[in-house]
Design a protein around this motif. Structure first.
Motif, short mmCIF file in Angstrom:
data_model
loop_
_atom_site.label_atom_id
_atom_site.label_comp_id
_atom_site.label_asym_id
_atom_site.label_seq_id
_atom_site.Cartn_x
_atom_site.Cartn_y
_atom_site.Cartn_z
N GLN A 108 0.83 -1.20 0.00
CA GLN A 108 0.00 0.00 0.00
C GLN A 108 0.87 1.25 0.00
OE1 GLN A 108 -3.40 -0.54 0.07
NE2 GLN A 108 -3.84 1.63 -0.25
N ARG A 109 0.66 2.13 -0.98
CA ARG A 109 1.44 3.36 -1.08
C ARG A 109 0.80 4.49 -0.28
NH1 ARG A 109 2.17 4.91 -7.02
NH2 ARG A 109 3.97 6.08 -6.24
N SER A 110 -0.50 4.63 -0.39
CA SER A 110 -1.24 5.64 0.37
C SER A 110 -2.68 5.18 0.50
CB SER A 110 -1.17 7.01 -0.33
OG SER A 110 -1.89 6.99 -1.55
N GLY A 111 -3.42 5.81 1.42
CA GLY A 111 -4.80 5.42 1.60
C GLY A 111 -4.93 4.06 2.25
N THR A 112 -6.07 3.41 2.01
CA THR A 112 -6.33 2.09 2.58
C THR A 112 -6.93 1.18 1.50
OG1 THR A 112 -8.56 2.68 3.31
CG2 THR A 112 -6.75 3.01 4.88
N SER A 113 -6.83 -0.12 1.74
CA SER A 113 -7.46 -1.10 0.86
C SER A 113 -7.69 -2.37 1.67
CB SER A 113 -6.58 -1.41 -0.36
OG SER A 113 -5.40 -2.09 0.02
N ALA A 114 -8.41 -3.30 1.08
CA ALA A 114 -8.68 -4.58 1.74
C ALA A 114 -8.37 -5.70 0.77
CB ALA A 114 -10.13 -4.65 2.20
N VAL A 115 -7.75 -6.75 1.30
CA VAL A 115 -7.48 -7.97 0.54
C VAL A 115 -8.32 -9.08 1.17
CG1 VAL A 115 -5.75 -9.69 -0.08
CG2 VAL A 115 -5.13 -7.26 -0.01
N ILE A 116 -9.17 -9.71 0.37
CA ILE A 116 -10.05 -10.77 0.86
C ILE A 116 -9.75 -12.04 0.08
CG2 ILE A 116 -12.42 -11.52 1.21
CD1 ILE A 116 -13.21 -8.52 1.07
N GLN A 117 -9.39 -13.10 0.80
CA GLN A 117 -9.18 -14.41 0.18
C GLN A 117 -9.56 -15.48 1.19
OE1 GLN A 117 -5.17 -15.66 -1.40
NE2 GLN A 117 -6.39 -16.04 -3.25
N GLY A 118 -10.33 -16.46 0.73
CA GLY A 118 -10.81 -17.48 1.66
C GLY A 118 -11.68 -16.84 2.71
N ASP A 119 -11.43 -17.18 3.97
CA ASP A 119 -12.24 -16.63 5.06
C ASP A 119 -11.51 -15.52 5.81
OD1 ASP A 119 -10.29 -18.13 6.26
OD2 ASP A 119 -11.63 -19.38 7.45
N ARG A 120 -10.47 -14.93 5.17
CA ARG A 120 -9.71 -13.88 5.85
C ARG A 120 -9.78 -12.56 5.07
NH1 ARG A 120 -5.81 -18.03 7.07
NH2 ARG A 120 -4.54 -17.41 5.29
N GLN A 121 -9.61 -11.47 5.82
CA GLN A 121 -9.57 -10.15 5.22
C GLN A 121 -8.48 -9.33 5.90
OE1 GLN A 121 -13.22 -7.81 4.39
NE2 GLN A 121 -12.42 -6.31 5.83
N ALA A 122 -7.63 -8.71 5.09
CA ALA A 122 -6.56 -7.86 5.62
C ALA A 122 -6.83 -6.41 5.22
CB ALA A 122 -5.21 -8.31 5.08
N ILE A 123 -6.82 -5.51 6.18
CA ILE A 123 -6.99 -4.08 5.93
C ILE A 123 -5.59 -3.46 5.91
CG2 ILE A 123 -8.03 -1.92 6.67
CD1 ILE A 123 -10.03 -4.09 5.86
N LEU A 124 -5.26 -2.84 4.78
CA LEU A 124 -3.91 -2.30 4.60
C LEU A 124 -3.91 -0.78 4.68
CD1 LEU A 124 -2.58 -4.43 1.59
CD2 LEU A 124 -2.65 -5.01 4.02
N HIS A 125 -2.89 -0.26 5.37
CA HIS A 125 -2.63 1.17 5.41
C HIS A 125 -1.27 1.41 4.74
CE1 HIS A 125 -6.01 1.79 8.18
NE2 HIS A 125 -5.63 0.64 8.73
N ALA A 126 -0.92 2.66 4.55
CA ALA A 126 0.33 2.98 3.86
C ALA A 126 1.50 2.25 4.50
CB ALA A 126 0.57 4.49 3.90
N GLY A 127 2.28 1.57 3.65
CA GLY A 127 3.45 0.83 4.12
C GLY A 127 3.19 -0.62 4.44
N ASP A 128 1.92 -1.05 4.46
CA ASP A 128 1.59 -2.43 4.79
C ASP A 128 1.71 -3.33 3.56
OD1 ASP A 128 1.03 -1.76 7.39
OD2 ASP A 128 -1.15 -1.69 7.11
N LEU A 129 1.97 -4.62 3.83
CA LEU A 129 2.02 -5.66 2.80
C LEU A 129 0.91 -6.67 3.04
CD1 LEU A 129 5.83 -6.57 2.92
CD2 LEU A 129 4.73 -5.16 1.18
N ALA A 130 0.50 -7.34 1.95
CA ALA A 130 -0.38 -8.51 2.06
C ALA A 130 -0.07 -9.44 0.90
CB ALA A 130 -1.85 -8.11 2.04
N VAL A 131 -0.29 -10.72 1.13
CA VAL A 131 -0.02 -11.76 0.14
C VAL A 131 -1.32 -12.43 -0.25
CG1 VAL A 131 1.16 -13.97 -0.27
CG2 VAL A 131 2.30 -12.16 1.04
N TYR A 132 -1.47 -12.74 -1.54
CA TYR A 132 -2.61 -13.54 -1.97
C TYR A 132 -2.20 -14.44 -3.12
CZ TYR A 132 -3.08 -9.19 -4.68
OH TYR A 132 -2.85 -8.07 -5.43
N ASP A 133 -2.95 -15.53 -3.27
CA ASP A 133 -2.60 -16.64 -4.15
C ASP A 133 -3.41 -16.57 -5.43
OD1 ASP A 133 -2.02 -19.12 -5.25
OD2 ASP A 133 -2.85 -20.30 -3.61
N THR A 134 -2.72 -16.63 -6.58
CA THR A 134 -3.44 -16.57 -7.86
C THR A 134 -4.23 -17.83 -8.15
OG1 THR A 134 -1.55 -17.43 -9.12
CG2 THR A 134 -1.70 -15.03 -8.83
N GLU A 135 -3.98 -18.90 -7.39
CA GLU A 135 -4.68 -20.17 -7.61
C GLU A 135 -6.03 -20.23 -6.90
OE1 GLU A 135 -3.10 -23.14 -9.59
OE2 GLU A 135 -2.76 -21.09 -10.26
#
Length: 333
Positions: A85-112
């Motif tokens: 995340q460069r600025s602002g916020t976003s959410a990554v949802i995969q399976g039964d989990r959700q990660a809320i990202l703020h600037a500087g945060d990382l998250a991983v998700y699977d293309t499969e």
């Protein structure tokens, strides 16, 4: 090669399709929700590859990105995305989990697996796509870290985020050699961040040495027909020294030069009895197998198998007659 996407240079009526074409062709197949008014669709992106890592930096007012169950079945090699995340916020949802990202945060998700990326305030992220076989994560490790926020307070994640940000910013300015040198530490640092989150060694199921070994074997197989395939070139392509290359191969129980020769001979044997064999001279087989000349190829082949390539083919294909040099019919294009 780095590609720039800028919708200001595209007619409003064509912007949605232009974005789709670039993202599908260069990053990943996903469905993207844009502004309903074509005049207000806006996106700027820089997309390229750095030593096998696909990097996509995007600013856009798109709100939702979906990799649907249907798109998961495409022919993309199994990969993981790391979003920064460069600025602002976003959410990554995969399976039964959700990660809320703020600037500087990382998250991983699977293309499969299907996923959803939510960006209510628009997109401002770096995306890094890495082949799972390069990262060396076990399937259990991938499943355990998807849609998990890696951020402030985790010193290893902070180091990884800072490195990835600088890597994305340097994209387009790195030489091929510099990019190759950066590949091992980039993967090591990211794997360290993931291992730290897991709290155990599950992410280390395939250590970097094993990943490097697999990449070297694949590189050699893909470049067998290149007469310039030397240990120095292989080492250079992987950002390692000759000494390290020989150490990796020794650890795999492989003597590099004989192994390359054996791979070329195996390839030549397949060509000699292929359905199109009647169109190939011995010189053509030698050239397509990476040997510098037909004479050299014949000597090496006879030493290995006790027969010349011509005699070996005639033995395997009774009634076949090897075409003479200079009378080869070019293969159909």
């Amino acid at each position: 090669m780095t590609f720039i996407l800028d919708t200001r240079e595209v007619a409003p009526s064509d912007r949605e399709e232009a974005i789709r074409e670039v993202i599908w062709g260069s990053v990943v197949r996903v469905e993207i929700d844009h502004h309903r008014d074509p005049e207000r669709i806006a996106a700027w992106g820089r997309i390229g590859d750095v030593a096998g890592v696909n990097i996509c930096t995007i600013r856009s007012n798109a709100t939702t990105i979906r990799r649907t169950p249907a798109l998961v079945n495409d022919d993309l090699e199994p990969s993981v995305f790391v979003s920064l995340q460069r600025s602002g916020t976003s959410a990554v949802i995969q399976g039964d989990r959700q990660a809320i990202l703020h600037a500087g945060d990382l998250a991983v998700y699977d293309t499969e697996q299907p996923y959803v990326l939510l960006n209510d305030g628009g997109i401002d992220l770096h995306y890094f796509r890495i082949r799972q076989r390069d990262l060396g994560l076990s399937p259990d490790a991938v499943a355990a870290v998807t849609a998990v926020r890696l951020g402030a307070g985790d010193p290893v994640a902070e180091l990884a985020a800072g490195h990835l940000r600088r890597l994305a910013e340097a994209q387009g300015r790195l030489t091929v050699r510099q990019a190759q040198l950066l590949a091992p530490p980039t993967l090591d640092l990211l794997r360290a961040a993931l291992t730290s989150v897991l709290g155990d060694d599950r992410a280390s199921a395939q250590p970097w040495g094993a990943v490097l070994e697999a990449r070297i074997f694949e590189f050699v197989r893909e470049n067998l027909t290149d007469h310039g395939l030397t240990p120095a070139r292989i080492a250079h392509a992987h950002g390692i020294s000759l000494r390290r290359l020989y150490a990796v191969m020794a650890g795999a129980g492989v003597n590099l030069a004989p192994w390359i020769r054996d791979q070329r001979l195996a390839h030549a044997r397949r060509l000699l009895i292929a359905p199109s064999a009647d169109r190939l001279t011995i010189e053509a087989v030698a050239r397509r197998s990476g040997f510098v000349s037909a004479a050299h190829f014949s000597r090496v082949f006879k030493t290995a198998y006790g027969l010349s390539p011509r005699d070996w083919r005639n033995d395997k294909l009774p009634g076949h007659r090897t075409p003479a040099a200079g009378r080869m019919t070019p293969p159909a294009r």
